[in-house]
Design a protein around this motif. Sequence first.
Motif, PDB file in Angstrom:
ATOM      1  N   HIS A 106      69.975   9.611  32.118  1.00  0.00           N
ATOM      2  CA  HIS A 106      71.278  10.086  32.202  1.00  0.00           C
ATOM      3  C   HIS A 106      71.856  10.026  30.879  1.00  0.00           C
ATOM      4  N   THR A 107      71.796   9.027  30.096  1.00  0.00           N
ATOM      5  CA  THR A 107      72.314   8.933  28.746  1.00  0.00           C
ATOM      6  C   THR A 107      71.895   9.888  27.919  1.00  0.00           C
ATOM      7  N   GLN A 110      72.843  13.490  28.465  1.00  0.00           N
ATOM      8  CA  GLN A 110      74.269  13.628  28.101  1.00  0.00           C
ATOM      9  C   GLN A 110      74.075  13.565  26.596  1.00  0.00           C
ATOM     10  N   ARG A 159      78.754   8.456  21.717  1.00  0.00           N
ATOM     11  CA  ARG A 159      78.885   8.582  23.147  1.00  0.00           C
ATOM     12  C   ARG A 159      80.500   8.472  23.422  1.00  0.00           C
ATOM     13  N   GLU A 166      84.998  15.491  26.674  1.00  0.00           N
ATOM     14  CA  GLU A 166      84.651  15.913  28.037  1.00  0.00           C
ATOM     15  C   GLU A 166      86.001  15.551  28.860  1.00  0.00           C
TER      16      GLU A 166
END
Length: 172
Positions: A106-107, A110, A159, A166
């Motif tokens: 998932h990371t 992303q 991140r 976001e």
Amino acid sequence: MPSLGSVEPERIQGVVMFERCHSAHEVAYVYRGLGFAVSCFYGRVSLTATPTLGAVAMPAGLGAQVRAHLEEESRWVAIPILSYPRAQREWVFLVGPAWGGKLGEHTIAQLEERGVRILESGQRVWLPMTDHPTGWYWVSQPLNAKTMPSRTSVIAVARQFIASSELAAAWR
């Protein structure tokens, strides 16, 4: 005469890093003097990513935010970043080893959605061969092969900025 302590290290080095180099082998000699294990291929100098020396590429805008944040921490004497003068250019951070666990799927997804790429062991990183930004060039030059942020630090800061953008987009 101004104190050298008030001048950014890359400005001092940028004047003469490759000034006397006339071939890829001479440029490679300069990098080896800094501790980098480099190779010459097709008249270009490169290093190969390893578990202890890697690279993280990202869009220049995000890269500028990551660099500013890392500089604010003032832990890093040098944050080696290279780029290429073209539209939609990336900044490539040279990084030390990762610490902690492996990144989850998932990371990674992303990061990839936002244009962040982690160069894996075995992938080649082409290095600048001139002090002029006509091809690959140093946004911020390395002091040596040991003084650089960890891959984990660079990814964590990227991140953080991705998450905040976001969140801001969700509130619009």
